[in-house]
Design an enzyme around this catalytic site. Sequence first.
Site, PDB file in Angstrom:
ATOM      1  N   GLU A 230       0.815  -1.216   0.000  1.00  0.00           N
ATOM      2  CA  GLU A 230       0.000   0.000   0.000  1.00  0.00           C
ATOM      3  C   GLU A 230       0.854   1.274   0.000  1.00  0.00           C
ATOM      4  O   GLU A 230       0.553   2.244   0.698  1.00  0.00           O
ATOM      5  CB  GLU A 230      -0.963  -0.001   1.198  1.00  0.00           C
ATOM      6  CG  GLU A 230      -1.998  -1.122   1.119  1.00  0.00           C
ATOM      7  CD  GLU A 230      -3.013  -1.095   2.259  1.00  0.00           C
ATOM      8  OE1 GLU A 230      -4.151  -1.502   2.034  1.00  0.00           O
ATOM      9  OE2 GLU A 230      -2.649  -0.668   3.370  1.00  0.00           O
TER      10      GLU A 230
ATOM     11  N   GLU B 172      -6.822  -7.970  -1.167  1.00  0.00           N
ATOM     12  CA  GLU B 172      -7.438  -8.011   0.158  1.00  0.00           C
ATOM     13  C   GLU B 172      -8.923  -7.704   0.031  1.00  0.00           C
ATOM     14  O   GLU B 172      -9.307  -6.549  -0.181  1.00  0.00           O
ATOM     15  CB  GLU B 172      -6.792  -6.998   1.116  1.00  0.00           C
ATOM     16  CG  GLU B 172      -5.349  -7.305   1.471  1.00  0.00           C
ATOM     17  CD  GLU B 172      -4.796  -6.331   2.504  1.00  0.00           C
ATOM     18  OE1 GLU B 172      -5.602  -5.543   3.072  1.00  0.00           O
ATOM     19  OE2 GLU B 172      -3.579  -6.352   2.736  1.00  0.00           O
TER      20      GLU B 172
END
Length: 429
Positions: free
Chosen positions: A201, A300
């Site tokens: 991320e 995710e």
Amino acid sequence: MSTWAIRRQPGRRLGLLALVVLSFLVLRRLDWHNLIPPWLRHRQLGLQAKGQNFMLESSTFWIFGGSVHYFRVPRQYWRDRLLKLKACGLNTLTTYVPWNLHEPERGKFDFSGNLDLEAFIWMAAELGLWVILRPGPYICSEIDLGGLPSWLLQDPDMKLRTTYKGFTEAVDLYFDHLIARVVPLQYKLGGPIIAVQVENEYGSYNKDPAYMPYIKKALEDRGIVELLLTSDNKDGLSKGVVQGVLATINLQSQHELHLLTTFLLNAQTSTLDLVWSCWSALSTMTNQTPGGIQPKMVMEYWTGWFDSWGGPHNILDSSEVLKTVSAIIDAGSSVNLYMFHGGTNFGFINGAMHFNEYKSDVTSYDYDAVLTEAGDYTAKYFKLRDFFGSFSGAPLPSPPDLLPKTAYEPLMPAFYLSLWDALKYMGKL
């Protein structure tokens, strides 16, 4: 040197030459194919992104993954959790690797006991699971400092997650130890690792444009040869791109998935009319020619959420989970369930958030996941098992029996010390 020795040198040279020629003639007659171990003969291409599909060698491959973190589950329970993952119809295990636990002190490494990453990955292979490894160095994962070791902060000029020399030197040493253990576990070398994630991320942080290419090169230079991925939420996706690395997304809502599907349909006819959405960012990361698309992957899908001290236990309805997972698959996307089994933040590894206010995470990492913190089944498990079972083409393994529990008597602490009372005895940090 004696006269005899001088006279013997031409004979030695002729003998060596004859040996080389003879060896060449013999080797030409060998069937090199038969010298390759049988389990490696078909492992040449690995996981690939081909158009809109993942391919494992020459076959279309769907990633049905589930996240289980070895460092949050007692080693004695690893096999139980992985058997339950496989019995749910999943084919891939994903796990983070916490730098702060593997190198708690600078230059002192620990890959033993509950931190035996290699044993965990080989256990997955033994049970017939593929592995996507997420080695960081930053992993977030609601762990203290995102998995970065606290000793990095001893440098008053430290710039985390950048190409600052003090940080990259520490990463290089850590990767020297970690990746050397990981390389033999890769698919093309006979192991179960089919993909490796580059950082985590980073688009949401985005402090140094040279940082992500540095991490990619650090992995490749140490022998990582499998498919590389990035992973970002919708807000960071447009800035997390790395040339030559497949972009994936983290999400929980069907709305974000709808934006992806809409944009990719538009991208097949034009890459000029970019829409400002998380999925437009995803398309820009394909690194393909105009009109090309990439396989879709939700790295995710959040099956629940973590809890903070003083707040309620977060719950996501099982019907909503099934509906979203079904929509992800219907959209042609692979998926990883984060978390399949959360486990426990042992010791003081639980992290915290500090956006508008400081919120520390609780010891439990139950996450309202597919399995409870204790490894028990939930309604999510059985609904998802029925769903993934419809794709398997064969009966799924029976879910393992639940492990026995021990009941403990209430325990009242006889002594305690307030943190505020202890602060005056602590030296300056």
